[in-house]
Design an enzyme around this catalytic site. Structure first.
Site, PDB file in Angstrom:
ATOM      1  N   HIS A   1       0.849  -1.127   0.116  1.00 27.24           N
ATOM      2  CA  HIS A   1       0.071   0.109   0.150  1.00 27.24           C
ATOM      3  C   HIS A   1       0.677   1.203   0.028  1.00 27.24           C
ATOM      4  O   HIS A   1       1.850   1.328   0.755  1.00 27.24           O
ATOM      5  CB  HIS A   1      -1.024   0.017   1.133  1.00 27.24           C
ATOM      6  CG  HIS A   1      -0.230  -0.156   2.694  1.00 27.24           C
ATOM      7  ND1 HIS A   1       0.360   1.179   3.185  1.00 27.24           N
ATOM      8  CD2 HIS A   1       0.006  -1.275   3.262  1.00 27.24           C
ATOM      9  CE1 HIS A   1       0.992   0.745   4.115  1.00 27.24           C
ATOM     10  NE2 HIS A   1       0.835  -0.597   4.501  1.00 27.24           N
ATOM     11  N   ASP A   2       0.291   1.997  -0.819  1.00 26.65           N
ATOM     12  CA  ASP A   2       0.934   3.295  -0.543  1.00 26.65           C
ATOM     13  C   ASP A   2       2.312   3.946  -1.153  1.00 26.65           C
ATOM     14  O   ASP A   2       3.177   4.698  -0.982  1.00 26.65           O
ATOM     15  CB  ASP A   2       0.947   4.166   0.878  1.00 26.65           C
ATOM     16  CG  ASP A   2      -0.431   4.340   1.447  1.00 26.65           C
ATOM     17  OD1 ASP A   2      -1.145   5.189   0.999  1.00 26.65           O
ATOM     18  OD2 ASP A   2      -0.691   3.304   2.376  1.00 26.65           O
TER      19      ASP A   2
ATOM     20  N   GLY B   1       5.078  -1.021   2.643  1.00 24.88           N
ATOM     21  CA  GLY B   1       4.259   0.315   2.661  1.00 24.88           C
ATOM     22  C   GLY B   1       5.081   1.415   2.342  1.00 24.88           C
ATOM     23  O   GLY B   1       6.163   1.253   3.104  1.00 24.88           O
TER      24      GLY B   1
END
Length: 262
Positions: A122-123, A140
């Site tokens: 994520h991200d 992440g």
């Protein structure tokens, strides 16, 4: 619009498909997915969430794209995954969207090659022309510059930055930032010099490589502090764009320290 969909594939209402899209057997496309022109899903591919895949990209069997981020605080909020054009996403690759307490999106650039079992968490921000070899993993919030090559079975810690034109050797554990044009390797990776082979492949001239080598020796010399060495290099080589890329990268605030030489 030319669209080729195998009868065993499932395309949920709301999905947006460009021209010349091919969807093979047993694929599943969610209602909030956008596939650009010429995207090919070979078979058994799952694309979910608010995911966008750029034109000309090819996804191989069992790639799973846009599923919820692996984060204990995620509660189903609307978050996004955006993949650029002409990417090759091989078998069992996983790419996750952002989180509402991060940037809210994961973004992957153009012309990437993501080999078997790659994971992008994520991200993350992944640049253009990036190659990630088999089973390479990003935690992440990782930032990857253009033309980065990450070797197989490597793991990059969350919030790490990897500068453009750099190389991560296979089976490395990267917990510090990697300077542009650098090369790191090892369990808790350390700098092992510049990515000379990669620079030559990208068309860097001999004089440019020599200048980068000189700057590298100054930046990571034993004498003085890093701040002092950065000022020295900035004064001596301020007109060299590649060298200033390294200087600016080091000066930028980060959650991680810079990987140092062995």
């Amino acid at each position: 619009m030319t669209l080729s969909v195998h009868p065993t594939a499932i395309i949920e209402d709301g999905a947006q498909l460009g021209t010349n899209v091919t969807i093979g057997p047993f694929c599943h496309i969610g209602p909030n997915v956008v596939l650009g022109d010429g995207v090919t899903l070979l078979s058994h591919v799952v694309v979910g969430g608010y995911s966008q895949i750029g034109a000309g990209s090819t996804l191989y069997p069992f790639a799973t794209i846009g599923m919820p981020p692996q984060h204990a605080r995620y509660k189903g909020e609307e978050v996004r995954l955006i993949i650029g054009v002409n990417c090759t996403i091989r078998e069992h690759v996983t790419m996750h969207p952002g989180t509402p307490f991060g940037s809210g999106e994961t973004r992957v650039g153009d012309n990437g090659l993501f080999m078997v079992g790659v994971h992008i968490a994520h991200d993350c921000r992944v640049g253009n022309n990036v190659v990630m070899a088999n089973q390479a993993t990003l935690g992440g919030h990782v930032e990857i510059g253009d033309y980065v090559n990450i070797g197989g079975l490597s793991a990059v810690h969350q919030y790490v930055r990897i500068g453009k034109h750099s190389m991560v050797g296979g089976m490395s554990g990267v917990e510090g930032d990697v300077i542009p044009y650098g090369m790191v390797m090892g369990d808790r990776a350390r700098l092992s010099g510049l990515n000379i082979i990669g620079l030559k492949r990208r068309g860097f001239e001999r004089d440019e490589v020599h200048a980068l080598r000189a700057a590298y020796r100054l930046l990571f010399a034993a004498e003085g502090t890093m701040a002092e060495r950065i000022e020295d290099v900035s004064g001596l080589m301020k007109d060299n764009r590649a060298i200033m890329d390294i200087v600016e990268f080091i000066r930028t605030d980060s959650n991680r320290a810079i990987c140092q030489p062995r």
